[in-house]
Each structure stands twice: as structure tokens, then as C-alpha cells.
Design a protein around this motif. Structure first.
Motif, PDB file in Angstrom:
ATOM      1  N   HIS A   1       0.864  -1.197   0.000  1.00 46.13           N
ATOM      2  CA  HIS A   1       0.000   0.000   0.000  1.00 46.13           C
ATOM      3  C   HIS A   1       0.893   1.237   0.000  1.00 46.13           C
ATOM      4  O   HIS A   1       1.900   1.269   0.701  1.00 46.13           O
TER       5      HIS A   1
ATOM      6  N   SER B   1      -4.477   7.795  -1.706  1.00 39.88           N
ATOM      7  CA  SER B   1      -3.140   8.053  -1.151  1.00 39.88           C
ATOM      8  C   SER B   1      -2.272   8.738  -2.194  1.00 39.88           C
ATOM      9  O   SER B   1      -1.768   9.839  -1.978  1.00 39.88           O
TER      10      SER B   1
ATOM     11  N   HIS C   1      -7.648   0.328  -4.066  1.00 38.05           N
ATOM     12  CA  HIS C   1      -8.483   1.092  -3.136  1.00 38.05           C
ATOM     13  C   HIS C   1      -8.926   2.307  -3.908  1.00 38.05           C
ATOM     14  O   HIS C   1      -8.080   3.067  -4.389  1.00 38.05           O
TER      15      HIS C   1
ATOM     16  N   ARG D   1     -10.927   5.833  -3.803  1.00 39.54           N
ATOM     17  CA  ARG D   1     -11.638   6.901  -3.099  1.00 39.54           C
ATOM     18  C   ARG D   1     -11.194   8.236  -3.650  1.00 39.54           C
ATOM     19  O   ARG D   1     -10.162   8.341  -4.299  1.00 39.54           O
TER      20      ARG D   1
END
Ligand code: CS2
Ligand code: MN
Length: 361
Positions: free
Chosen positions: A206, A247, A271, A273
Motif C-alpha cells: 500500500h 493516497s 483502493h 476513493r
């Protein structure tokens, strides 16, 4: 894409699995044994307990988020070998339950960092907020107290066991450079990737959240160049990436859709968003909708679609809406809305692709 949702485990998540299962197209949960401290082996019996719970709701448990890395590994201490050995055993144990992807991160001390967990939007909803000038001037101990005190929920990445030795940890990181951290990551991956490949589990790092150094700590997973370097450390498909749009995306120099196109064959988990940036390093998390933030969610999903992405996706953080009681960042309602937005984009791309196909054939 295969849709999953983060689940903190029975009794630790405000959402029961049967409610998750009611989300259209949800195939599984991204789970973890949150009570096992970093560095320890995940026991088979606890893993099979999760297997039973997921099975009984028709959800898969293919993705683990996260098997956290002991700080001694990141620090490159001699004791790291013991913790790496434990990590290898955990991989084998997870393989016995059919796990396919392990998400992890290599951020020193802290995982994600924000300055406000309940920043209010005009419509009364709240979300996570990052204010750079606060981070530059606050004592990390104070922030830790604020983040861990006002909660009924433990915050992933801010577990008390991890933060107990904060002062000592900061001391240990004195003098550790980004290059040192790269060396330590390489050492770890060289020992982990062969076993991951043998047991058919993909490792998915990540990115740093946010994608720059905080509190003077080194951070090495911030942009395209870092990803290229990571993939070259051990050039094996089992050494891959969790592409976290929120991120990477708060740095305007990171074009996340371009990242998808360049690294698609090594993206094992995404991920997705959105966030709104203010040009000075500050950002606030928003709904997933492209027009609500600065990150082009449509382009990212389109890139995944065009690359024929078949990996796992989850909506990442959401806002707290409709007076929901939840972990900040992990409201069920807004993540559910997020999933439907992602499906809306995806389905229309699939449909448009088929219609084009019909026209030309
Ligand atoms: C997550 C991260 O909640 C979040 O911000 O995206 O905490 C993520 O779970 C870890 O960094 C993955 O290791
Ligand atoms: Mn993420």
C-alpha cells in the motif's frame, strides 16, 4: 474487477456480514486478525474461524488487509529474521484458507496520518481531513492522543500496542534514510516473495498515506518512480501493488489513471476513493464521485477497465453520513454509495464496449 469491502471482524465492526452481503456485486471482505500484534504468527484456528464466518454469508476472504510488518524489519535490526520467519509462516497459514492477496505497507511508525477525523462539510457530513501546517507544528504524541482518545473504535494503523513505545521508536528511526528503508524492504521481499509465489499469494504494498514524509520519517512509496523501483527489487508478479487512489492522488504530480496503465499487471488490489486538495498540501476526503473531489475516479475506473483488470477492488474511506455511528473513514453508508458509483462507471464501460463491438462486427 472483484468487489470487496473492508471488514474489521465480528464484534469489532459495526456492520454485520449479512448487511455487507446486501450490497450489489459484493464478493468478499478484506479482513485481518486485528488482535494479533505485528510480527506474530497468525494461527490456523483463528484463520479458519474467519473462513467459517465468511463462508456462511457467501463472501470470500481472498484479500487480507493487512499483515502488518514489525518495526524491526523496517528498521533493519538483527531481530528482523525472527519476524520475517513468522511472516512466512503466516503466509503458509493464510494459503490454507485460500487467501489470494496480502496487502501490507512499509511506512515507519504510523500508517495513514490525518489531523481531523470529523471535519464537517457544508451538508453536515464529516470526513477525514489533513492540514499540513498542523502536522508541521504538532508533537506527534499529541496527535496520537487525539486520534486514539476520542474513539469508541480502535483505528487501523493506530493500534495502542504499536504506539506504546512511540518515543523509543522515533529515536530508533533517527538517522534511518530513505535508502536504508529501501534496503530493508528489499531484504524483506527477497525472503517473502519466493514463499508467496510458492503458495500462490500475491503481495500488494500500500502506498504512503499521505504520499510525503511526515514528522521527518522516511517514506518510500509515494509516486511512479517509487513503484518502478519496488517492482524491480524482486521482479516477480507476486511482488505487486495496492493501488490506492486517495493516497497517491493527493499529490497533483501523481496521475493515478496513468499509474494504472503503466502497472496494471502488477496491481493486485485497488483502493478507490476521492479527496479534494487545496494546493497547499491540505486535503479532505469526499464522496467517491469524481465531481466532488480532485481525483478523477472516472478515468481511474476506465483505465482499469481498458487494462482488463480482474483483481480486487474496494471503496476506500467514505464520509460519515446519515448520523451513522462508525469508525471515522469507515462509514458503511458512504462506502456503499461508493461501490454503486464504481459499478455504475464499470457497467456502462462494459456495455459501451459491447455496443461498439456489435456496431463494428
Ligand atoms: C487504509 C490503510 O484506512 C486506510 O487508510 O487505506 O490503513 C491501509 O489499510 C494500510 O495502509 C494497508 O497496509
Ligand atoms: Mn488505501
Amino acid at each position: 474487477m472483484k468487489m470487496v469491502l473492508r471488514w474489521f471482524g465480528e464484534g469489532n465492526d459495526q456492520v454485520p456480514l449479512h448487511h455487507m452481503k446486501q450490497i450489489p456485486g459484493l464478493e468478499g471482505v478484506a479482513w485481518a486478525l486485528h488482535d494479533i500484534p505485528a510480527g506474530e504468527v497468525w494461527p490456523l484456528d483463528k484463520i479458519s474461524e474467519i473462513r467459517k464466518q465468511a463462508d456462511s454469508h457467501g463472501l470470500n476472504m481472498d484479500v487480507v488487509e493487512s499483515v502488518n510488518i514489525h518495526e524491526d524489519i523496517k528498521l533493519g535490526l538483527p531481530t528482523r529474521d525472527k519476524y520475517i520467519e513468522n511472516y512466512r509462516t503466516t503466509i503458509k497459514n493464510l494459503a490454507s484458507a485460500g487467501v489470494k492477496v496480502i496487502c501490507y505497507n512499509f511506512m515507519p511508525v504510523f500508517d495513514w496520518v490525518r489531523t481531523d477525523l470529523y471535519k464537517e462539510h457544508e451538508d453536515g457530513s464529516t470526513s477525514l481531513f489533513f492540514e499540513k501546517s498542523i502536522i508541521e507544528n504538532i508533537d506527534p504524541m499529541k496527535l496520537v492522543k487525539e486520534i486514539s482518545l476520542n474513539k469508541n473504535y480502535s483505528m487501523p494503523g493506530w493500534e495502542p500496542e504499536r504506539l506504546k513505545y512511540l518515543t523509543e521508536l522515533f529515536k530508533q528511526y533517527e538517522g534511518i534514510t530513505e535508502e536504508d528503508l529501501w534496503d530493508h524492504l528489499q531484504y524483506f521481499l527477497e525472503k517473502i516473495i519466493p514463499i508467496a509465489a510458492q503458495y500462490d499469494i500475491k503481495m500488494a504494498i500500500h502506498p504512503d498515506d499521505p504520499p510525503f514524509s511526515v514528522f521527518g520519517l522516511p517514506r518510500i512509496m509515494k509516486n511512479k518512480a517509487d513503484i518502478r523501483r519496488l517492482l524491480g527489487l524482486v521482479d516477480n508478479p507476486y511482488n505487486g501493488l495496492t493501488l490506492c487512489s486517495g493516497s497517491f492522488g493527493v499529490n497533483a504530480d501523481n496521475n493515478v489513471a496513468e499509474m494504472v496503465r503503466e502497472f496494471s499487471d502488477r496491481i493486485h488490489f485497488a483502493h478507490i476513493r476521492n479527496a479534494k486538495t487545496f494546493g497547499n498540501g491540505d486535503f479532505i476526503e469526499t464522496s467517491h464521485r469524481t465531481s466532488d473531489g480532485t481525483i478523477d475516479i472516472y478515468e481511474i475506473v476506465k483505465a482499469l477497465h481498458e487494462e482488463g483488470f480482474t483483481g480486487y477492488v474496494r471503496p476506500d474511506h467514505g464520509r460519515q453520513i446519515w448520523d451513522e455511528e462508525c469508525r471515522p473513514g469507515y462509514g458503511f453508508y458512504d462506502r456503499g454509495l461508493g461501490i454503486m458509483y464504481l459499478w455504475g462507471i464499470w457497467d456502462s464501460l462494459v456495455r459501451a464496449g459491447k455496443e461498439t463491438y456489435h456496431v463494428t462486427n
